[in-house]
Design a protein around this motif. Structure first.
Motif, PDB file in Angstrom:
ATOM      1  N   VAL A 275    -165.613  54.548  99.242  1.00  0.00           N
ATOM      2  CA  VAL A 275    -166.763  54.509  98.346  1.00  0.00           C
ATOM      3  C   VAL A 275    -167.392  55.890  98.336  1.00  0.00           C
ATOM      4  O   VAL A 275    -167.780  56.415  99.392  1.00  0.00           O
ATOM      5  CB  VAL A 275    -167.795  53.460  98.787  1.00  0.00           C
ATOM      6  N   ILE A 276    -167.452  56.531  97.162  1.00  0.00           N
ATOM      7  CA  ILE A 276    -168.054  57.851  97.012  1.00  0.00           C
ATOM      8  C   ILE A 276    -169.268  57.726  96.106  1.00  0.00           C
ATOM      9  O   ILE A 276    -169.148  57.287  94.955  1.00  0.00           O
ATOM     10  CB  ILE A 276    -167.060  58.869  96.429  1.00  0.00           C
ATOM     11  N   GLU A 277    -170.430  58.081  96.650  1.00  0.00           N
ATOM     12  CA  GLU A 277    -171.676  58.045  95.891  1.00  0.00           C
ATOM     13  C   GLU A 277    -171.865  56.696  95.182  1.00  0.00           C
ATOM     14  O   GLU A 277    -172.190  56.623  94.003  1.00  0.00           O
ATOM     15  CB  GLU A 277    -171.732  59.202  94.898  1.00  0.00           C
ATOM     16  N   GLY A 278    -171.594  55.622  95.932  1.00  0.00           N
ATOM     17  CA  GLY A 278    -171.833  54.286  95.418  1.00  0.00           C
ATOM     18  C   GLY A 278    -170.718  53.706  94.578  1.00  0.00           C
ATOM     19  O   GLY A 278    -170.790  52.553  94.156  1.00  0.00           O
ATOM     20  N   GLU A 279    -169.654  54.488  94.315  1.00  0.00           N
ATOM     21  CA  GLU A 279    -168.546  53.998  93.483  1.00  0.00           C
ATOM     22  C   GLU A 279    -167.292  53.841  94.321  1.00  0.00           C
ATOM     23  O   GLU A 279    -166.935  54.744  95.090  1.00  0.00           O
ATOM     24  CB  GLU A 279    -168.280  54.956  92.329  1.00  0.00           C
TER      25      GLU A 279
ATOM     26  N   ARG B 172    -153.289  43.604  99.306  1.00  0.00           N
ATOM     27  CA  ARG B 172    -152.469  42.453  99.709  1.00  0.00           C
ATOM     28  C   ARG B 172    -153.308  41.404 100.437  1.00  0.00           C
ATOM     29  O   ARG B 172    -153.121  40.206 100.253  1.00  0.00           O
ATOM     30  CB  ARG B 172    -151.337  42.926 100.621  1.00  0.00           C
ATOM     31  N   MET B 173    -154.226  41.872 101.263  1.00  0.00           N
ATOM     32  CA  MET B 173    -155.054  40.958 102.041  1.00  0.00           C
ATOM     33  C   MET B 173    -155.921  40.092 101.139  1.00  0.00           C
ATOM     34  O   MET B 173    -156.054  38.881 101.358  1.00  0.00           O
ATOM     35  CB  MET B 173    -155.943  41.769 102.996  1.00  0.00           C
ATOM     36  N   LEU B 174    -156.496  40.722 100.105  1.00  0.00           N
ATOM     37  CA  LEU B 174    -157.457  40.011  99.269  1.00  0.00           C
ATOM     38  C   LEU B 174    -156.855  39.452  97.982  1.00  0.00           C
ATOM     39  O   LEU B 174    -157.465  38.599  97.347  1.00  0.00           O
ATOM     40  CB  LEU B 174    -158.624  40.945  98.918  1.00  0.00           C
ATOM     41  N   GLY B 175    -155.699  39.975  97.568  1.00  0.00           N
ATOM     42  CA  GLY B 175    -155.076  39.481  96.343  1.00  0.00           C
ATOM     43  C   GLY B 175    -155.630  40.102  95.077  1.00  0.00           C
ATOM     44  O   GLY B 175    -155.298  39.668  93.972  1.00  0.00           O
ATOM     45  N   TYR B 176    -156.476  41.140  95.205  1.00  0.00           N
ATOM     46  CA  TYR B 176    -157.055  41.810  94.043  1.00  0.00           C
ATOM     47  C   TYR B 176    -156.336  43.127  93.792  1.00  0.00           C
ATOM     48  O   TYR B 176    -155.809  43.753  94.719  1.00  0.00           O
ATOM     49  CB  TYR B 176    -158.549  42.088  94.266  1.00  0.00           C
ATOM     50  N   SER B 177    -156.341  43.557  92.534  1.00  0.00           N
ATOM     51  CA  SER B 177    -155.778  44.853  92.191  1.00  0.00           C
ATOM     52  C   SER B 177    -156.786  45.948  92.530  1.00  0.00           C
ATOM     53  O   SER B 177    -157.963  45.686  92.785  1.00  0.00           O
ATOM     54  CB  SER B 177    -155.436  44.917  90.699  1.00  0.00           C
ATOM     55  N   GLU B 178    -156.320  47.172  92.495  1.00  0.00           N
ATOM     56  CA  GLU B 178    -157.207  48.299  92.783  1.00  0.00           C
ATOM     57  C   GLU B 178    -158.333  48.395  91.761  1.00  0.00           C
ATOM     58  O   GLU B 178    -159.474  48.716  92.098  1.00  0.00           O
ATOM     59  CB  GLU B 178    -156.391  49.601  92.793  1.00  0.00           C
ATOM     60  N   GLU B 179    -158.014  48.101  90.487  1.00  0.00           N
ATOM     61  CA  GLU B 179    -159.041  48.159  89.448  1.00  0.00           C
ATOM     62  C   GLU B 179    -160.123  47.118  89.687  1.00  0.00           C
ATOM     63  O   GLU B 179    -161.313  47.375  89.487  1.00  0.00           O
ATOM     64  CB  GLU B 179    -158.410  47.951  88.066  1.00  0.00           C
ATOM     65  N   GLU B 180    -159.718  45.933  90.133  1.00  0.00           N
ATOM     66  CA  GLU B 180    -160.706  44.881  90.392  1.00  0.00           C
ATOM     67  C   GLU B 180    -161.586  45.226  91.588  1.00  0.00           C
ATOM     68  O   GLU B 180    -162.794  44.975  91.586  1.00  0.00           O
ATOM     69  CB  GLU B 180    -159.987  43.553  90.623  1.00  0.00           C
ATOM     70  N   LEU B 181    -161.000  45.845  92.606  1.00  0.00           N
ATOM     71  CA  LEU B 181    -161.783  46.206  93.785  1.00  0.00           C
ATOM     72  C   LEU B 181    -162.712  47.380  93.521  1.00  0.00           C
ATOM     73  O   LEU B 181    -163.631  47.630  94.287  1.00  0.00           O
ATOM     74  CB  LEU B 181    -160.840  46.548  94.943  1.00  0.00           C
ATOM     75  N   ALA B 182    -162.468  48.132  92.439  1.00  0.00           N
ATOM     76  CA  ALA B 182    -163.301  49.298  92.142  1.00  0.00           C
ATOM     77  C   ALA B 182    -164.667  48.883  91.593  1.00  0.00           C
ATOM     78  O   ALA B 182    -165.595  49.693  91.584  1.00  0.00           O
ATOM     79  CB  ALA B 182    -162.590  50.214  91.150  1.00  0.00           C
TER      80      ALA B 182
END
Length: 859
Positions: free
Chosen positions: A397-401, A411-421
């Motif tokens: 997380v950089i400056e809140g993003e 893999r642990m959460l089942g979300y893509s990188e875009e969704e976790l962003a």
């Protein structure tokens, strides 16, 4: 910033320069002060760099109050102090721990003018940089820079020189020669016109009756014979008639009156008949030029190149000509060429010296630049190693993003990188339950930039709805002059699933999940959506395993999802291509066809298309290869790797017409070579996935027929099948291999003998079903194997497959390379005993296979 720049800034903001406060904060870090300190020798054990650390942190504010309170108000001291630190640290107020824990290095001040402070990397550049897109491996990167420099600097220079030299010698010099020759042509033409004007004057007298023709011709010959020009006045004119016969030649009186029809200069190797050529030229054009060899003026012993111009006198049937020697043209060109060569050699030497200088300077500059980059590269490697190689999930997380999440977390959460962003993802991951209250409050403060670090127990909900008990830890980082945090998520794991009592009650998984995934894949409009959907498959398999769902049901779910994926990829690709109206079949092979895949199986496939006329065959094949290339690439991106052996439809040897397939299979059967046995195993297991069932069925029937016609092949194939031995020693104990201190067996190699048993019996008895379970069931129905034998095989097959699934899930979750090496020591005693019994049964099955195919006994 310089002290004066700090003072200018606080004066503009607060109306106070307070240079003494700025100097106190920076201590000895102005270059003059540091030099003065070092020269004085006082406090020899005092380290000004350590002093700097405790002046550039929030805790030093109290010291600043004590130092300047009588001179400035506390509000002024605080404003100046905090603004100084913000100017130095990009708006951030460091704490003492930020320096002591090595999160970033202190900034030093120099006396020389500093460039205006700029952001080193934008957020997008930082994201690419953190992902490793901005930098290659250092050694490869430096090598590429070296080659790039030579390509962009040295090579263009060399090419420019070569092109310049080539242009001079192949274009300019020939043009220069032609200009000289053209001038000579113009000269002899004008001179010949002067000679013909004399003849014209006598022709006019003949016409006027003043002279007879013979008198006029004699006078014309007499006048032209004495005409001279050129060097030493030795260039002349000659006259022939149209026969040709020589009428006049000042230096060759022996030729006068002679028939010149067969005359050719002995030195002219072309065999050119000069005077006949002159006649042909004037008959065609009335005038013209000719190059040839002739004696040098009046010296009959010397022959040189000559250029002549001839012009016709139609009334008298004469040809008047003159010529000039052009050997001097070549001599002049040779002199120019020699001079230019000398000049170019000199220029090349000078340019070579310049290039050496440029290369040396560029290398020096590049070396300095690499040193400056070393710190940045080190930071990148440190943080990438942290987030990519760790067994924990990490989110940067950089400056809140949120700009980066590692594969473990996805893999642990089942979300893509875009969704976790997305910043709202935390409300989904951390449900509002009592155990998460502290963690949720901490995350909110962190995203707002109001918190430093912390560690909490929490419960996270994955995308599939599964709750995970985790340890959530936040750590502050400073990267590229930006403030940020790394959020680490580590599962609070239960005991190893292999050691769990399978009889204990576990929650049932979502039984509709496989059907939901398949339906979503079938309705997908893009390959990206399909790949995203497949990310949920891992969680599905794990839940099914922990709920004691039979392994054949899990295999069926995995393979059905794979087939839905492949069909959709094929259809999406066909929609994009201009598909010819040719019947074809897309086949899955091997484990894909047998429905014996895992989440980590590679792709085995092939393509059959209808027989084509010879003139159209290759163009049709090219189209299907393009189709296969796109489909196989999409499968690879979706997590089904390319087959290491190249058994894919994109390989031309696996994209054939039906007749070509039949011939290839027959050739393999007839040769029965060791190298062909490997892909023979794969070819025997085929399933029509897309297209014409007719083509696939025709190939299956041909396989049965070909093997029946070559019974010796079954013997060879049986020996190959028996080469896979279960890992048991003579005492019936499991034989393991030591790997990195782990005693392991390859569980896949334990399954292969059962697959081979079912395959060879099915082949012998005309059973075309590809799946091992189906083959065994049909063999039992035909009374080819006993019911007890079939049940034992199926039970053994199921047990080994369950261990294989468990082993791969554990490897995957532990971030080890997913393989089929089963750690025997992680099995319970009862499970090791069950495994020994299963392996012992495999030996019994192989003994029966040996009896049947090597002629000892029949089932």
């Amino acid at each position: 910033m310089k002290i004066s720049s700090h003072a200018d800034h606080t004066e503009a903001l607060f109306g106070i320069r307070a240079e003494d406060i700025h100097k106190w904060i920076d201590g000895f870090f102005e270059s003059e002060s540091l030099g003065e300190f070092l020269q004085s020798g006082r406090n020899s054990h005092y380290n000004p760099y350590e002093h700097r650390k405790f002046r550039h942190c929030r805790e030093a504010l109290e010291d600043a109050y004590a130092e300047f309170e009588g001179k400035y108000s506390r509000e002024q001291i605080q404003s100046v102090f905090e603004q100084h630190l913000k100017d130095d640290y990009n708006g951030y107020l460091p704490q003492r721990s930020d320096f002591t824990n090595g999160a970033f290095k202190e900034k030093y001040h120099d006396h020389e003018e500093l460039a205006a402070r700029e952001t080193i990397l934008s957020k997008i550049e930082l994201e690419d940089y953190f992902k490793g897109k901005a930098y290659l491996h250092r050694k490869e990167h430096n090598k590429k820079r070296e080659s790039t420099f030579h390509f962009h600097i040295v090579l263009p220079t060399v090419i420019a020189i070569i092109l310049f030299v080539v242009a001079i010698f192949t274009v300019e010099i020939p043009v220069f020669r032609q200009i000289i020759v053209d001038r000579k042509k113009e000269m002899i033409r004008e001179l010949t016109l002067a000679a013909t004007s004399i003849v014209d004057r006598y022709i006019e007298q003949e016409i006027a009756g003043q002279l007879t023709r013979s008198q006029a011709q004699e006078k014309a010959i007499s006048d032209i014979q004495v005409m001279r020009y050129g060097q030493d006045n030795k260039d002349y004119f000659w006259i022939t008639d149209m026969h040709p016969r020589m009428i006049l030649h000042p230096y060759r009186p022996d030729l006068v009156g002679q028939d010149l029809s067969d005359y050719q200069d002995s030195q002219d190797r072309s065999g050119k008949k000069l005077f006949v050529e002159f006649v042909n030229i004037v008959r065609a054009h009335g005038e013209g030029y000719l190059e040839y060899h002739w004696q040098w003026m009046d010296d009959a012993t010397k022959v040189v190149p000559k250029l002549s111009y001839v012009r016709a006198i139609p009334r008298w049937g004469w040809i008047i000509g003159t010529g000039v020697y052009i050997h001097d043209v070549q001599e002049e060109i040779d002199r120019i060429t020699t001079r230019l060569t000398q000049i170019f050699v000199l220029i090349a030497l000078l340019l070579f010296m310049v290039i050496i200088y440029v290369v040396a300077q560029s290398h020096r500059i590049e070396k300095d630049r690499r040193r400056a980059e070393a710190g940045l590269l080190e930071a990148k490697e440190r943080y990438r190693a942290l987030v990519e190689a760790s067994n924990e999930g990490h989110l940067l997380v950089i400056e809140g993003e949120s700009i980066f999440s590692n594969l473990t977390l996805q893999r642990m959460l089942g979300y893509s990188e875009e969704e976790l962003a997305g910043s709202r993802i935390w409300s989904t991951l951390l449900p509002d339950i009592p155990v998460n209250q502290e963690a949720r409050a901490h995350i909110e403060q962190l995203l707002a930039g109001q918190i430093t670090a912390g560690e909490f127990e929490a419960q996270i909900i994955t995308k599939s709805g599964t709750p995970l008990d985790v340890i959530l830890r936040t750590s502050r980082i400073f990267f590229s002059e930006k403030n940020g945090h790394i959020l680490s998520i580590r599962k609070i794991t239960a005991r190893n699933p292999l050691l769990q009592n399978h009889s204990e009650k576990l929650p049932r998984p979502n039984e509709n999940l496989p059907a939901d995934l398949i339906r979503e894949i079938q309705n997908s409009k893009s390959s990206g959506h399909i790949i995203h959907t497949l990310n949920r498959q891992g969680g599905m398999v794990k839940e099914m395993m922990l709920a004691n769902i039979p392994s054949h049901t899990i295999r069926q779910a995995v393979c059905t999802i794979f087939e839905a994926t492949m069909r959709r990829f094929i259809q999406l690709t066909i929609d994009q291509l201009n598909t010819p109206q040719v019947e074809f079949t897309w086949l899955t092979l091997g484990s894909n066809a047998r429905h014996e895949m895992t989440l980590f199986s590679d792709q085995d496939n092939a393509l059959i298309f209808d027989n084509q006329p010879p003139e159209q065959l290759e163009s049709i094949r090219l189209h299907f290869l393009k189709l296969a290339d796109r489909v196989c690439t999409l499968l690879d991106r979706a997590g089904y790797p390319f087959c290491p052996g190249g058994i894919m439809a994109v390989n031309p040897t696996w994209c054939l017409t039906l007749d070509e397939w039949k011939k290839r299979f027959t050739d393999r059967i007839e040769s029965a070579l060791k190298e062909s046995i490997l892909d023979i195993h794969t070819i025997f297991d085929i399933r029509c996935l897309y297209g014409s069932e007719t083509l696939a069925e025709a190939l299956k029937q041909h396989m049965i027929s070909a093997t029946n016609n070559h019974p010796e092949f079954l013997l060879h194939f049986a020996r190959n099948c028996l080469s896979y031995q279960p890992p048991l020693n003579v005492f019936g104990r499991i034989r393991t291999e030591e790997q990195n201190g782990i005693r392991a067996i390859n569980i896949k190699d334990c399954i292969i003998p059962i697959v081979n048993f079912a395959r060879i019996y099915a082949l012998k008895n005309g059973i075309t079903a590809p799946a091992t379970v189906q083959r065994l069931e049909q063999l039992k129905q035909r009374n080819l194997i006993q019911g007890d034998t079939c049940r034992d095989m199926l039970a053994t097959f199921e047990q080994l497959w369950r261990l294989r699934f468990y082993n791969q899930i554990i490897c995957h979750e532990d971030l080890r390379r997913v393989n089929d090496e089963l750690d025997i020591d992680k099995l319970a005693d009862s499970e090791r005993q069950a495994l020994r019994e299963a392996l012992a049964r495999i030996s019994i099955f192989q003994t029966r296979l040996s009896y049947d195919f090597l002629g000892i006994a029949q089932i």
